[in-house]
Design a protein around this motif. Structure first.
Motif, PDB file in Angstrom:
ATOM      1  N   LEU A 162       0.871  -1.160   0.000  1.00 10.25           N
ATOM      2  CA  LEU A 162       0.000   0.000   0.000  1.00 10.25           C
ATOM      3  C   LEU A 162       0.914   1.216   0.000  1.00 10.25           C
ATOM      4  CD1 LEU A 162      -2.885   1.086   0.216  1.00 10.25           C
ATOM      5  CD2 LEU A 162      -2.632   0.995   2.694  1.00 10.25           C
ATOM      6  N   LEU A 163       0.938   1.962  -1.100  1.00 10.74           N
ATOM      7  CA  LEU A 163       1.866   3.083  -1.209  1.00 10.74           C
ATOM      8  C   LEU A 163       1.372   4.323  -0.488  1.00 10.74           C
ATOM      9  CD1 LEU A 163       3.281   3.078  -4.838  1.00 10.74           C
ATOM     10  CD2 LEU A 163       4.378   2.373  -2.723  1.00 10.74           C
ATOM     11  N   GLY A 164       0.094   4.635  -0.604  1.00  7.77           N
ATOM     12  CA  GLY A 164      -0.431   5.827   0.040  1.00  7.77           C
ATOM     13  C   GLY A 164      -1.404   6.563  -0.860  1.00  7.77           C
ATOM     14  N   ASP A 165      -1.514   7.871  -0.636  1.00  6.85           N
ATOM     15  CA  ASP A 165      -2.487   8.698  -1.338  1.00  6.85           C
ATOM     16  C   ASP A 165      -1.830   9.918  -1.960  1.00  6.85           C
ATOM     17  OD1 ASP A 165      -4.515   7.029  -0.280  1.00  6.85           O
ATOM     18  OD2 ASP A 165      -4.698   8.286   1.496  1.00  6.85           O
ATOM     19  N   LEU A 166      -2.355  10.306  -3.117  1.00  6.25           N
ATOM     20  CA  LEU A 166      -1.989  11.567  -3.754  1.00  6.25           C
ATOM     21  C   LEU A 166      -3.236  12.441  -3.787  1.00  6.25           C
ATOM     22  CD1 LEU A 166      -0.001  10.453  -6.937  1.00  6.25           C
ATOM     23  CD2 LEU A 166       0.905  11.167  -4.728  1.00  6.25           C
ATOM     24  N   VAL A 167      -3.073  13.712  -3.448  1.00  7.01           N
ATOM     25  CA  VAL A 167      -4.167  14.666  -3.531  1.00  7.01           C
ATOM     26  C   VAL A 167      -3.714  15.795  -4.442  1.00  7.01           C
ATOM     27  CG1 VAL A 167      -5.641  16.260  -2.248  1.00  7.01           C
ATOM     28  CG2 VAL A 167      -4.954  14.077  -1.194  1.00  7.01           C
ATOM     29  N   LEU A 168      -4.461  15.996  -5.522  1.00  7.75           N
ATOM     30  CA  LEU A 168      -4.150  17.060  -6.476  1.00  7.75           C
ATOM     31  C   LEU A 168      -5.247  18.114  -6.418  1.00  7.75           C
ATOM     32  CD1 LEU A 168      -3.283  14.226  -8.559  1.00  7.75           C
ATOM     33  CD2 LEU A 168      -1.898  16.205  -9.079  1.00  7.75           C
ATOM     34  N   CYS A 169      -4.850  19.365  -6.311  1.00  3.79           N
ATOM     35  CA  CYS A 169      -5.797  20.472  -6.244  1.00  3.79           C
ATOM     36  C   CYS A 169      -6.035  21.001  -7.656  1.00  3.79           C
ATOM     37  CB  CYS A 169      -5.277  21.577  -5.329  1.00  3.79           C
ATOM     38  SG  CYS A 169      -6.431  22.958  -5.190  1.00  3.79           S
ATOM     39  N   ALA A 170      -7.198  20.678  -8.216  1.00  3.23           N
ATOM     40  CA  ALA A 170      -7.499  21.004  -9.610  1.00  3.23           C
ATOM     41  C   ALA A 170      -7.372  22.495  -9.930  1.00  3.23           C
ATOM     42  CB  ALA A 170      -8.883  20.475  -9.984  1.00  3.23           C
ATOM     43  N   PRO A 171      -7.900  23.413  -9.111  1.00  2.00           N
ATOM     44  CA  PRO A 171      -7.751  24.826  -9.457  1.00  2.00           C
ATOM     45  C   PRO A 171      -6.296  25.303  -9.459  1.00  2.00           C
ATOM     46  CG  PRO A 171      -9.515  24.548  -7.850  1.00  2.00           C
ATOM     47  CD  PRO A 171      -8.803  23.228  -7.970  1.00  2.00           C
ATOM     48  N   VAL A 172      -5.485  24.803  -8.551  1.00  2.00           N
ATOM     49  CA  VAL A 172      -4.073  25.196  -8.503  1.00  2.00           C
ATOM     50  C   VAL A 172      -3.341  24.629  -9.719  1.00  2.00           C
ATOM     51  CG1 VAL A 172      -1.893  24.967  -7.232  1.00  2.00           C
ATOM     52  CG2 VAL A 172      -4.006  25.485  -5.994  1.00  2.00           C
ATOM     53  N   VAL A 173      -3.602  23.379 -10.052  1.00  2.00           N
ATOM     54  CA  VAL A 173      -2.951  22.759 -11.214  1.00  2.00           C
ATOM     55  C   VAL A 173      -3.318  23.533 -12.480  1.00  2.00           C
ATOM     56  CG1 VAL A 173      -2.744  20.665 -12.605  1.00  2.00           C
ATOM     57  CG2 VAL A 173      -2.850  20.488 -10.110  1.00  2.00           C
TER      58      VAL A 173
ATOM     59  N   ARG B  84      -4.311  26.699 -12.759  1.00  3.06           N
ATOM     60  CA  ARG B  84      -3.692  28.029 -12.729  1.00  3.06           C
ATOM     61  C   ARG B  84      -2.212  27.951 -13.088  1.00  3.06           C
ATOM     62  NH1 ARG B  84      -3.327  29.276  -7.404  1.00  3.06           N
ATOM     63  NH2 ARG B  84      -1.092  29.005  -7.482  1.00  3.06           N
ATOM     64  N   GLU B  85      -1.505  26.971 -12.497  1.00  4.91           N
ATOM     65  CA  GLU B  85      -0.074  26.814 -12.785  1.00  4.91           C
ATOM     66  C   GLU B  85       0.177  26.478 -14.251  1.00  4.91           C
ATOM     67  OE1 GLU B  85       1.540  25.227  -8.447  1.00  4.91           O
ATOM     68  OE2 GLU B  85       1.217  23.785 -10.067  1.00  4.91           O
ATOM     69  N   ALA B  86      -0.629  25.583 -14.805  1.00  2.00           N
ATOM     70  CA  ALA B  86      -0.449  25.201 -16.206  1.00  2.00           C
ATOM     71  C   ALA B  86      -0.593  26.431 -17.103  1.00  2.00           C
ATOM     72  CB  ALA B  86      -1.452  24.121 -16.602  1.00  2.00           C
TER      73      ALA B  86
ATOM     74  N   LYS C 189       2.421  28.202 -19.128  1.00  2.00           N
ATOM     75  CA  LYS C 189       2.201  27.924 -20.558  1.00  2.00           C
ATOM     76  C   LYS C 189       2.454  26.453 -20.894  1.00  2.00           C
ATOM     77  CE  LYS C 189       3.256  32.662 -22.008  1.00  2.00           C
ATOM     78  NZ  LYS C 189       3.218  33.294 -20.728  1.00  2.00           N
ATOM     79  N   LYS C 190       1.903  25.575 -20.048  1.00  2.00           N
ATOM     80  CA  LYS C 190       2.008  24.132 -20.245  1.00  2.00           C
ATOM     81  C   LYS C 190       0.622  23.581 -20.535  1.00  2.00           C
ATOM     82  CE  LYS C 190       5.741  23.647 -16.889  1.00  2.00           C
ATOM     83  NZ  LYS C 190       6.147  23.081 -15.617  1.00  2.00           N
ATOM     84  N   SER C 191       0.562  22.465 -21.227  1.00  2.00           N
ATOM     85  CA  SER C 191      -0.739  21.827 -21.406  1.00  2.00           C
ATOM     86  C   SER C 191      -1.200  21.301 -20.044  1.00  2.00           C
ATOM     87  CB  SER C 191      -0.671  20.696 -22.428  1.00  2.00           C
ATOM     88  OG  SER C 191      -0.199  19.505 -21.850  1.00  2.00           O
TER      89      SER C 191
ATOM     90  N   HIS D 199       0.894  18.939 -17.288  1.00  2.00           N
ATOM     91  CA  HIS D 199       1.136  19.370 -15.909  1.00  2.00           C
ATOM     92  C   HIS D 199       0.590  18.335 -14.920  1.00  2.00           C
ATOM     93  CE1 HIS D 199       2.562  22.145 -12.984  1.00  2.00           C
ATOM     94  NE2 HIS D 199       1.386  22.596 -12.607  1.00  2.00           N
ATOM     95  N   TYR D 200      -0.600  17.807 -15.199  1.00  2.00           N
ATOM     96  CA  TYR D 200      -1.139  16.734 -14.345  1.00  2.00           C
ATOM     97  C   TYR D 200      -0.225  15.513 -14.368  1.00  2.00           C
ATOM     98  CZ  TYR D 200      -5.698  18.439 -12.780  1.00  2.00           C
ATOM     99  OH  TYR D 200      -6.703  19.106 -12.132  1.00  2.00           O
ATOM    100  N   ALA D 201       0.278  15.168 -15.546  1.00  2.00           N
ATOM    101  CA  ALA D 201       1.179  14.018 -15.651  1.00  2.00           C
ATOM    102  C   ALA D 201       2.415  14.248 -14.788  1.00  2.00           C
ATOM    103  CB  ALA D 201       1.582  13.781 -17.107  1.00  2.00           C
ATOM    104  N   HIS D 202       3.006  15.438 -14.891  1.00  2.00           N
ATOM    105  CA  HIS D 202       4.200  15.745 -14.104  1.00  2.00           C
ATOM    106  C   HIS D 202       3.912  15.662 -12.610  1.00  2.00           C
ATOM    107  CE1 HIS D 202       7.024  18.891 -12.274  1.00  2.00           C
ATOM    108  NE2 HIS D 202       7.643  17.728 -12.307  1.00  2.00           N
ATOM    109  N   LEU D 203       2.842  16.290 -12.171  1.00  2.00           N
ATOM    110  CA  LEU D 203       2.552  16.299 -10.736  1.00  2.00           C
ATOM    111  C   LEU D 203       2.188  14.909 -10.215  1.00  2.00           C
ATOM    112  CD1 LEU D 203       0.663  19.688 -10.525  1.00  2.00           C
ATOM    113  CD2 LEU D 203       2.997  19.178  -9.768  1.00  2.00           C
TER     114      LEU D 203
END
Length: 162
Positions: A91-102, A104-106, A110-112, A116-120
């Motif tokens: 059991l590795l754990g959990d990832l939490v991604l914040c959609a609005p922050v991702v 905004r950063e993308a 100037k990234k697709s 950006h989701y793939a990288h994070l």
């Protein structure tokens, strides 16, 4: 390094509308790429959240009062603890991604959005495996590994200025 197919169970949940967000199959692909050659079996969860939940988690677990792009919560299972039926090890754990922050950063970088989701996702998965970037040497090694994983999927270097 391990060879052969990965036995992977990635649960993906959306705590906000899915419109414009990557599909669960994309997150599974990105996690698998990060784990390829490093681990043979894994069970982890990916959760997409809004600013409020991301900020609350970041404040509670890291003492930082803002929403951040990705949080990694490695599983910490005490010896002798019996896992519920259906939970695979490791059991590795959990990832939490914040959609609005991702998003905004993308846009700012100037990234697709997908790249950006793939990288994070790759970045967070490497954290679950124990990689870190607390000092410049660790950061350099982790960033190079991320570049290689992403390049193998045909994605650009996330650390290049656009």
């Amino acid at each position: 390094m391990t060879k052969g197919p990965i036995q992977l169970d990635v649960g993906v949940s959306y705590a906000l509308p899915r419109l414009g967000l990557p599909a669960a199959v994309s997150f599974r692909k990105w996690v698998a790429a990060a784990l390829d050659g490093r681990i043979r079996e894994a069970d982890l969860a990916v959760r997409l959240v809004g600013n409020k939940e991301a900020r609350a988690l970041n404040r509670h677990y890291r003492g930082k009062d803002y929403a951040t792009n990705v949080l990694s919560f490695p599983a910490d299972i005490a010896d002798g603890v019996k896992m519920p039926k259906g939970v695979k090890m490791p059991l590795l754990g959990d990832l939490v991604l914040c959609a609005p922050v991702v998003a905004r950063e993308a846009k700012e970088q100037k990234k697709s959005l997908a790249a950006h989701y793939a990288h994070l996702t790759v970045h967070g998965t490497l954290h679950l495996l124990g990689w870190d970037h607390e000092d410049s040497r660790e950061a350099e090694c982790m960033e190079q590994l991320e570049r290689e994983i992403l390049a193998n999927m045909g994605l650009p270097d996330p650390y290049l200025e656009q």
